[in-house]
Enzyme design. Structure first.
Site, mmCIF file in Angstrom:
data_model
loop_
_atom_site.group_PDB
_atom_site.id
_atom_site.type_symbol
_atom_site.label_atom_id
_atom_site.label_comp_id
_atom_site.label_asym_id
_atom_site.label_seq_id
_atom_site.Cartn_x
_atom_site.Cartn_y
_atom_site.Cartn_z
ATOM 1 N N ARG A 28 0.844 -1.325 -0.004
ATOM 2 C CA ARG A 28 -0.019 0.143 -0.027
ATOM 3 C C ARG A 28 0.861 1.288 0.248
ATOM 4 O O ARG A 28 1.942 1.330 0.601
ATOM 5 C CB ARG A 28 -1.009 0.102 1.293
ATOM 6 N N GLU A 45 -3.965 6.951 -4.878
ATOM 7 C CA GLU A 45 -4.202 6.420 -5.984
ATOM 8 C C GLU A 45 -5.580 6.810 -6.670
ATOM 9 O O GLU A 45 -6.579 7.132 -5.967
ATOM 10 C CB GLU A 45 -4.399 4.791 -6.004
ATOM 11 N N HIS A 98 -0.837 -0.299 -10.003
ATOM 12 C CA HIS A 98 -1.606 -1.317 -9.118
ATOM 13 C C HIS A 98 -1.853 -2.878 -9.733
ATOM 14 O O HIS A 98 -3.058 -3.043 -9.748
ATOM 15 C CB HIS A 98 -2.954 -0.754 -8.385
HETATM 16 C C1 DGY Z 1 -5.713 -6.482 -2.643
HETATM 17 O O1 DGY Z 1 -6.384 -7.231 -2.794
HETATM 18 O O2 DGY Z 1 -5.781 -5.843 -1.421
HETATM 19 C C2 DGY Z 1 -4.758 -5.702 -3.736
HETATM 20 O O3 DGY Z 1 -4.264 -4.586 -3.526
HETATM 21 C C3 DGY Z 1 -6.013 -5.660 -4.957
HETATM 22 O O4 DGY Z 1 -5.379 -6.488 -5.760
#
Ligand code: DGY
Length: 329
Positions: free
Chosen positions: A244, A273, A291
């Site tokens: 993240r 984002e 992402h």
């Molecule tokens: C998640 O599943 O948390 C990812 O970041 C999305 O692919």
């Protein structure tokens, strides 16, 4: 709990067609055919009507949004493993169960991290841009040199499923594996992964050549990698983040990259984002991905299957298998 035949289920984003088709068979489902992200008002309206709500990482399910939920909303079946976009305390306070989709995106995300670990030191994205721009004038002994990956020390922050999958891959590329985690892994697992634990994150940062961040985002990991910690990294160190964006202070990262205080970065996630710190866009030693960690057909279908299983099992009166329990993150 009594059984619910076809729970009213509202999904915030477009899901793979096979997943949507199965949901339509099993649930009274409202899909988002054109995939436009829901506004706050639309989210409020959805939680006010749904029995089961299926958000994903792009939805901010704050306490304020959940305040609008009616008593009928009992299950938030998140499409994705990270649940940092959901106010879990507010959900718990309203007796809602939250589920996620662990396990099925582990290998895809680990592949993406390895791709970044190779791309940044070996300058793959830069080289690709050069070729497409017509700027390549042929092989040169000193052309576009990068750093060797083999023999380097990889530091992994967060040694859960994804961290361990990265460790397994890293050994194959000749990297030695160091890790920092809230809890030390059992000795047998450490031995299998040939991974060295660092109780102190700062000590690990001072020793490694490549850092990869793979822990969940929580209030404790907000800006875990801040200006001071970036300052502990050596000039030849690369930073990879596919967890993240908020775990790194993005402005501080841009500054150390600009000043040449670290060698480069590979990022798949960002603090705001889809906005990206403008200074990062201008830097050649940074690979920026949108992402993509779990973005495989197989992974996204498997995530959908998990969402469906969680809803179905809950609707049949049982505890859903992927319930996010207190203290999970
Ligand atoms: C998640 O599943 O948390 C990812 O970041 C999305 O692919």
């Amino acid at each position: 709990m009594s059984q619910i035949e076809r729970p009213k289920t509202i999904v915030t984003r477009k899901l793979p067609s096979a997943v949507e088709a199965r949901m339509a068979e099993l649930f009274d489902v409202e899909l988002n055919a054109d995939d436009t992200p829901m506004t706050e008002d639309e989210l409020r309206d959805a939680v006010a009507r749904a029995e089961v709500f299926v958000p994903t990482v792009t939805d901010d399910i704050s306490a304020d949004i959940l305040e609008a939920a009616g008593d009928q909303l009992k299950l938030i079946a998140n499409f994705g493993v990270g649940v940092d976009h959901i106010d879990l305390s507010a959900a718990r306070a309203k007796n809602m169960i939250v589920t996620n989709t662990p396990g099925v995106l582990t290998e895809d995300t680990a592949d993406m991290v390895m791709a970044l670990i190779l791309s940044v030191p070996r300058r793959l994205a830069e080289g690709e841009k050069l070729v497409r721009a017509g700027g390549w004038q042929g092989w040169r002994p000193t052309g576009m040199l990068g750093h060797r990956v083999n023999g380097k020390r990889l530091g992994i922050i967060g040694m859960g499923r994804i961290g361990q999958a990265i460790a397994r891959r890293a050994r194959g590329f000749g990297l030695s594996v160091h890790y920092h985690n809230r809890h030390r892994l059992p000795e047998a697992v450490e031995q299998t992964l040939d991974a060295q634990w660092h109780d102190d994150l700062d000590d690990m940062l001072a020793e490694i050549d490549i850092l990869t961040i793979n822990c969940p985002y929580t209030s404790e990991t907000h800006h875990l990698i801040d200006e001071a910690r970036l300052g502990l990294l050596g000039r030849d160190v690369y930073v990879i983040n596919a967890a993240r964006g908020e775990i790194i202070d993005e402005a501080a990262l841009a500054a150390v990259l600009e000043n040449g205080q670290i060698a480069g970065a590979g990022l798949d996630v960002y603090e705001n984002e889809p906005e990206i710190e403008p200074r990062l866009l201008g830097l050649d030693n940074v690979v920026l991905l949108p992402h993509l960690g779990s973005a495989t057909f197989e992974g996204r279908e498997a995530m959908g299957d998990k969402v469906i299983a969680n809803i179905r099992i809950w609707a049949d009166g049982h505890r859903p298998p992927d319930q996010v329990l207190e203290g999970w993150v």
